[in-house]
Write a protein that holds these residues in place. Structure first.
Motif, PDB file in Angstrom:
ATOM      1  N   UNK A   1       0.821  -1.215   0.000  1.00  0.00           N
ATOM      2  CA  UNK A   1       0.000   0.000   0.000  1.00  0.00           C
ATOM      3  C   UNK A   1       0.855   1.266   0.000  1.00  0.00           C
ATOM      4  N   UNK A   2       1.917   1.272   0.814  1.00  0.00           N
ATOM      5  CA  UNK A   2       2.766   2.462   0.899  1.00  0.00           C
ATOM      6  C   UNK A   2       3.424   2.780  -0.444  1.00  0.00           C
ATOM      7  N   UNK A   3       3.571   1.766  -1.306  1.00  0.00           N
ATOM      8  CA  UNK A   3       4.132   1.998  -2.640  1.00  0.00           C
ATOM      9  C   UNK A   3       3.228   2.898  -3.479  1.00  0.00           C
ATOM     10  N   UNK A   4       1.958   2.982  -3.106  1.00  0.00           N
ATOM     11  CA  UNK A   4       1.008   3.807  -3.856  1.00  0.00           C
ATOM     12  C   UNK A   4       0.946   5.246  -3.358  1.00  0.00           C
ATOM     13  N   UNK A   5       1.727   5.563  -2.325  1.00  0.00           N
ATOM     14  CA  UNK A   5       1.701   6.918  -1.759  1.00  0.00           C
ATOM     15  C   UNK A   5       2.909   7.688  -2.252  1.00  0.00           C
ATOM     16  N   UNK A   6       2.652   8.741  -2.993  1.00  0.00           N
ATOM     17  CA  UNK A   6       3.689   9.502  -3.691  1.00  0.00           C
ATOM     18  C   UNK A   6       3.878  10.871  -3.023  1.00  0.00           C
ATOM     19  N   UNK A   7       5.120  11.229  -2.808  1.00  0.00           N
ATOM     20  CA  UNK A   7       5.449  12.580  -2.341  1.00  0.00           C
ATOM     21  C   UNK A   7       5.903  13.390  -3.551  1.00  0.00           C
ATOM     22  N   UNK A   8       5.259  14.531  -3.766  1.00  0.00           N
ATOM     23  CA  UNK A   8       5.571  15.390  -4.913  1.00  0.00           C
ATOM     24  C   UNK A   8       6.091  16.725  -4.397  1.00  0.00           C
ATOM     25  N   UNK A   9       7.295  17.092  -4.811  1.00  0.00           N
ATOM     26  CA  UNK A   9       7.895  18.372  -4.441  1.00  0.00           C
ATOM     27  C   UNK A   9       7.929  19.261  -5.682  1.00  0.00           C
ATOM     28  N   UNK A  10       7.319  20.437  -5.588  1.00  0.00           N
ATOM     29  CA  UNK A  10       7.190  21.334  -6.738  1.00  0.00           C
ATOM     30  C   UNK A  10       8.264  22.418  -6.692  1.00  0.00           C
ATOM     31  N   UNK A  11       9.093  22.458  -7.702  1.00  0.00           N
ATOM     32  CA  UNK A  11      10.111  23.501  -7.907  1.00  0.00           C
ATOM     33  C   UNK A  11      10.942  23.758  -6.649  1.00  0.00           C
ATOM     34  N   UNK A  12      11.491  22.684  -6.107  1.00  0.00           N
ATOM     35  CA  UNK A  12      12.363  22.814  -4.937  1.00  0.00           C
ATOM     36  C   UNK A  12      13.589  23.644  -5.299  1.00  0.00           C
ATOM     37  N   UNK A  13      13.906  24.633  -4.459  1.00  0.00           N
ATOM     38  CA  UNK A  13      15.024  25.541  -4.750  1.00  0.00           C
ATOM     39  C   UNK A  13      16.355  24.977  -4.239  1.00  0.00           C
ATOM     40  N   UNK A  14      16.375  24.526  -2.995  1.00  0.00           N
ATOM     41  CA  UNK A  14      17.616  24.024  -2.405  1.00  0.00           C
ATOM     42  C   UNK A  14      17.697  22.504  -2.567  1.00  0.00           C
TER      43      UNK A  14
END
Length: 258
Positions: A1-14
């Motif tokens: 199940x955890x494989x289906x949970x996505x973290x999306x970071x938008x335009x990370x600067x550092x």
């Protein structure tokens, strides 16, 4: 199940924040990281601050738009301060969000979306989400580093998954009523907007009718079958208006069969 949970970071600067976020994810059993237009990646700083989660960084998917990052997801939660002018469903408590997102992730991808370090997600990006979530904090100083925000919400997700009565660290049973992906939802809203324009319903652009209709169906969260019925209803309206405007009533956006 955890494989289906996505973290999306938008335009990370550092780039270091990418590594620190990867570390926060891995401690909570998450490894699906997607980066939308990072300023600098790959980068040694990202790998250094991952501190044991280099595999999450190395396997990160890089895309150019938020839409591309979430197109196959059935629920997309944007982390932001509460925006009263955005009529999306909002989670005031992260644990409520976590229970829902774990439930949806039982048989389809979901996403938690985080914005830029300095000003977060834009209104347009939040419109790509199905929900918003805020992290309760000191009202006099409610500022969290990007990786800290990822850690807090990742912890809530892991906690909700671990405490599911039917999981016991195992994959839960699939939902009996699958939800549409964001690509299918977008196709529906495009279809709805076109029909409303064609029949002359959108006569007052300042009323933000399209935004309110979008929010209505987001709150309703129709299943794939229900969305297919709605597409069929819109298709019937188009047939009455003129056969040349007909499109397929399904949720996949395919051309109509002749």
């Amino acid at each position: 199940m955890l494989e289906n949970i996505r973290i999306v970071l938008v335009q990370t600067f550092h780039p270091g924040n990418i590594g620190a976020s990867a570390r926060a994810m891995k401690t909570m059993g998450l490894n699906q990281l997607t980066l939308v237009n990072p300023r600098q990646f790959p980068d040694e700083e990202a790998s250094r601050l991952a501190a044991g989660a280099e595999d999450v960084v190395d396997n990160a998917r890089v895309v150019t738009t938020l839409e591309e990052a979430i197109t196959d997801c059935v629920q997309v939660v944007g982390a932001s301060a509460r925006l009263r002018n955005m009529p999306l469903p909002h989670y005031d408590e992260p644990d409520d969000m976590a229970r829902d997102i774990v439930s949806f992730a039982s048989d389809a991808p979901v996403a938690l979306v985080f914005g830029r370090e300095r000003f977060g997600l834009t209104n347009e990006e939040i419109r790509c989400c199905t929900h918003q979530v805020s992290i309760p904090a000191n009202p006099d100083y409610g500022i969290l580093n990007l990786s800290q925000a990822v850690q807090v919400l990742a912890y809530e997700v892991f906690r909700a998954w671990r405490h599911r009565p039917d999981s016991n660290f195992k994959t839960a049973a699939p939902r009996s009523t699958p939800l549409p992906t964001q690509q299918q939802v977008t196709q529906f809203h495009d279809h709805l907007h076109r029909v409303m324009q064609d029949i002359g319903f959108l006569t007052q652009p300042h009323a933000r009718t399209g935004d309110h209709m979008h929010a209505l169906f987001t709150r309703a969260q129709p299943t794939r079958k229900e969305l297919s019925i709605l597409r069929g209803f819109l298709n019937s309206i188009e047939q009455k208006a003129g056969p040349s405007r007909c499109v397929d009533a399904g949720v996949n956006g395919d051309a109509p069969k002749k």
